[in-house]
Scaffold this motif. Sequence first.
Motif, PDB file in Angstrom:
ATOM      1  N   VAL A   1      33.969  -3.106  -2.760  1.00 22.84           N
ATOM      2  CA  VAL A   1      33.334  -4.363  -3.146  1.00 22.84           C
ATOM      3  C   VAL A   1      34.397  -5.271  -3.744  1.00 22.84           C
ATOM      4  CG1 VAL A   1      31.025  -3.424  -3.630  1.00 22.84           C
ATOM      5  CG2 VAL A   1      32.772  -3.397  -5.395  1.00 22.84           C
ATOM      6  N   ALA A   2      34.143  -6.590  -3.630  1.00 23.95           N
ATOM      7  CA  ALA A   2      35.098  -7.545  -4.200  1.00 23.95           C
ATOM      8  C   ALA A   2      34.755  -7.749  -5.665  1.00 23.95           C
ATOM      9  CB  ALA A   2      34.996  -8.860  -3.446  1.00 23.95           C
ATOM     10  N   ALA A   3      35.782  -7.860  -6.500  1.00 27.01           N
ATOM     11  CA  ALA A   3      35.557  -8.071  -7.935  1.00 27.01           C
ATOM     12  C   ALA A   3      35.398  -9.553  -8.217  1.00 27.01           C
ATOM     13  CB  ALA A   3      36.727  -7.508  -8.724  1.00 27.01           C
ATOM     14  N   GLY A   4      34.608  -9.895  -9.246  1.00 25.48           N
ATOM     15  CA  GLY A   4      34.528 -11.266  -9.717  1.00 25.48           C
ATOM     16  C   GLY A   4      35.777 -11.604 -10.512  1.00 25.48           C
ATOM     17  N   PRO A   5      35.972 -12.888 -10.813  1.00 25.58           N
ATOM     18  CA  PRO A   5      37.210 -13.285 -11.514  1.00 25.58           C
ATOM     19  C   PRO A   5      37.246 -12.828 -12.970  1.00 25.58           C
ATOM     20  CG  PRO A   5      35.776 -15.197 -11.125  1.00 25.58           C
ATOM     21  CD  PRO A   5      35.136 -14.029 -10.439  1.00 25.58           C
ATOM     22  N   ARG A   6      36.079 -12.652 -13.588  1.00 26.30           N
ATOM     23  CA  ARG A   6      36.064 -12.225 -15.004  1.00 26.30           C
ATOM     24  C   ARG A   6      35.305 -10.918 -15.175  1.00 26.30           C
ATOM     25  NH1 ARG A   6      35.519 -17.591 -16.186  1.00 26.30           N
ATOM     26  NH2 ARG A   6      33.243 -17.417 -16.277  1.00 26.30           N
ATOM     27  N   GLU A   7      34.118 -10.857 -14.549  1.00 28.35           N
ATOM     28  CA  GLU A   7      33.352  -9.607 -14.601  1.00 28.35           C
ATOM     29  C   GLU A   7      32.659  -9.417 -13.266  1.00 28.35           C
ATOM     30  OE1 GLU A   7      30.480  -9.832 -17.820  1.00 28.35           O
ATOM     31  OE2 GLU A   7      29.026 -10.746 -16.465  1.00 28.35           O
ATOM     32  N   THR A   8      32.221  -8.189 -13.041  1.00 27.47           N
ATOM     33  CA  THR A   8      31.583  -7.857 -11.757  1.00 27.47           C
ATOM     34  C   THR A   8      30.266  -7.169 -12.056  1.00 27.47           C
ATOM     35  OG1 THR A   8      33.742  -7.616 -10.732  1.00 27.47           O
ATOM     36  CG2 THR A   8      31.903  -6.576  -9.589  1.00 27.47           C
ATOM     37  N   SER A   9      29.253  -7.569 -11.298  1.00 27.31           N
ATOM     38  CA  SER A   9      27.934  -6.943 -11.420  1.00 27.31           C
ATOM     39  C   SER A   9      27.589  -6.316 -10.080  1.00 27.31           C
ATOM     40  CB  SER A   9      26.904  -8.018 -11.732  1.00 27.31           C
ATOM     41  OG  SER A   9      26.239  -7.744 -12.907  1.00 27.31           O
ATOM     42  N   LEU A  10      27.279  -5.041 -10.086  1.00 29.12           N
ATOM     43  CA  LEU A  10      26.999  -4.340  -8.818  1.00 29.12           C
ATOM     44  C   LEU A  10      25.653  -3.657  -8.875  1.00 29.12           C
ATOM     45  CD1 LEU A  10      30.203  -2.270  -7.992  1.00 29.12           C
ATOM     46  CD2 LEU A  10      29.457  -4.448  -7.009  1.00 29.12           C
ATOM     47  N   ARG A  11      24.949  -3.707  -7.759  1.00 34.08           N
ATOM     48  CA  ARG A  11      23.706  -2.924  -7.665  1.00 34.08           C
ATOM     49  C   ARG A  11      24.059  -1.588  -7.016  1.00 34.08           C
ATOM     50  NH1 ARG A  11      20.754  -6.827  -3.920  1.00 34.08           N
ATOM     51  NH2 ARG A  11      22.886  -6.720  -3.175  1.00 34.08           N
ATOM     52  N   ILE A  12      23.806  -0.538  -7.748  1.00 36.92           N
ATOM     53  CA  ILE A  12      24.194   0.806  -7.297  1.00 36.92           C
ATOM     54  C   ILE A  12      22.934   1.603  -6.974  1.00 36.92           C
ATOM     55  CG2 ILE A  12      25.355   2.948  -7.968  1.00 36.92           C
ATOM     56  CD1 ILE A  12      27.010   1.168  -9.961  1.00 36.92           C
ATOM     57  N   ARG A  13      22.826   2.056  -5.739  1.00 35.75           N
ATOM     58  CA  ARG A  13      21.681   2.914  -5.405  1.00 35.75           C
ATOM     59  C   ARG A  13      22.025   4.348  -5.771  1.00 35.75           C
ATOM     60  NH1 ARG A  13      20.746   1.502  -0.709  1.00 35.75           N
ATOM     61  NH2 ARG A  13      18.893   0.285  -1.069  1.00 35.75           N
ATOM     62  N   MET A  14      21.242   4.920  -6.670  1.00 37.61           N
ATOM     63  CA  MET A  14      21.460   6.317  -7.056  1.00 37.61           C
ATOM     64  C   MET A  14      20.715   7.158  -6.028  1.00 37.61           C
ATOM     65  SD  MET A  14      21.286   5.954 -11.176  1.00 37.61           S
ATOM     66  CE  MET A  14      19.718   5.128 -11.231  1.00 37.61           C
ATOM     67  N   VAL A  15      21.476   7.685  -5.094  1.00 35.67           N
ATOM     68  CA  VAL A  15      20.888   8.341  -3.921  1.00 35.67           C
ATOM     69  C   VAL A  15      20.012   9.525  -4.327  1.00 35.67           C
ATOM     70  CG1 VAL A  15      21.479   9.576  -1.796  1.00 35.67           C
ATOM     71  CG2 VAL A  15      22.785   7.551  -2.472  1.00 35.67           C
ATOM     72  N   ASN A  16      20.373  10.191  -5.428  1.00 38.38           N
ATOM     73  CA  ASN A  16      19.615  11.371  -5.858  1.00 38.38           C
ATOM     74  C   ASN A  16      18.140  11.049  -6.094  1.00 38.38           C
ATOM     75  OD1 ASN A  16      22.496  11.389  -6.969  1.00 38.38           O
ATOM     76  ND2 ASN A  16      21.989  13.559  -6.897  1.00 38.38           N
ATOM     77  N   SER A  17      17.889   9.849  -6.617  1.00 38.56           N
ATOM     78  CA  SER A  17      16.498   9.497  -6.945  1.00 38.56           C
ATOM     79  C   SER A  17      16.042   8.266  -6.188  1.00 38.56           C
ATOM     80  CB  SER A  17      16.374   9.226  -8.451  1.00 38.56           C
ATOM     81  OG  SER A  17      17.261   8.192  -8.830  1.00 38.56           O
TER      82      SER A  17
END
Length: 354
Positions: free
Chosen positions: A110-126
Amino acid sequence: MTGVPCMLMRGGTSKGAYFLAGDLPADPCERDELLLRVMGTPDPRQIDGIGGAHPLTSKVAIVSPPAAPGADVDYLFLQLGVEEAVVSDRQNCGNLLAGVGPFAVERGLVAAGPRETSLRIRMVNSQSLATATFPTPGGVVGYEGGTAISGVPGTAAPIMLDFADTAGSACGALLPTGRVRDVVDGVPVTCVDNGMPVVVAPASAFGLTGYEGVAELAADDALRDRVQSLRLKAGALMGLGDVTGASVPKTTLVAPPRDGGAISTRTFIPLKVHASIGVFGAVTVATALLMDGAVGHDLAELPAGGGPLAIEHPTGRLEVLVELDGTDVRRASLVRTARKLFDGTVHPRPGGLR
Ligand SMILES: O=C(O)/C=C(\CC(=O)C(=O)O)C(=O)O
């Protein structure tokens, strides 16, 4: 295969090996067999692998591009045994989750933002979603910062974790027995799953204060047997079947807080005593505290007007915010830190487990 690209990271109060799914065998059996050799399992010292001879340091995160829309990356957590050659995908790990965003950026997923990065992470286990927000000054992961978490020396950059749909992660329901309170082995319990199946029980029902140290609890064989008996019966009631060799449910013994927090906890994962408490373990216990009639509700000091709950544990406290609407979970959030320890090629012990 002679070597596999691998990053060793501390995620929260755990440590694990992070892999891109594409760098591992696609077949789950081949993959698990390889990972056991990477960790040095089965062996109480994991001397021939990179595992740290404890469940909290015998963990793997597998990260991949999202298999379905709605997430930026997928994250599969695997708990590897230490003494036993087992690999389990039956639980989440919110501690290794803290390292997933930084790892995905480091690997160019994924590409990072210039100051902070927000990512949606799918937790495959659940199949549930987490949002991780972390500093990426100048488009690179910033690990340094001023955030301290109990159980980890020093400070590091904060990683905010938000959850919206963790209720019933492994059991399918927040209250998997259909009741807010049950009695198992003569002990009042609340069986609850808000990201982690947990049996919450009063420490006093085990003749404990709930403030005992980890070593003292770990040395108590009779206690260990009682915890195992409790979780076997509770696991069946929770619809988890025979949990003899499973890593869930965990058991958390609760007592009134004594350091200004909401509750004091001692947690078994599932039989080893946790030096602190897991992320989803804390979210789940906090959820129980908020429910009328649940074990722990009557022992807790809840902040008037809501707000984060400080879950006291043997090495400090973990603050979690849980918002409930009756028994519907609206959201949960907390802060963790993570650190890249090494990035390189891991060379698993040659084939053959024993
Ligand atoms: O309960 C465990 O096995 C320990 C965990 C899992 C975890 O993080 C969680 O509950 O989300 C840990 O401390 O890493």
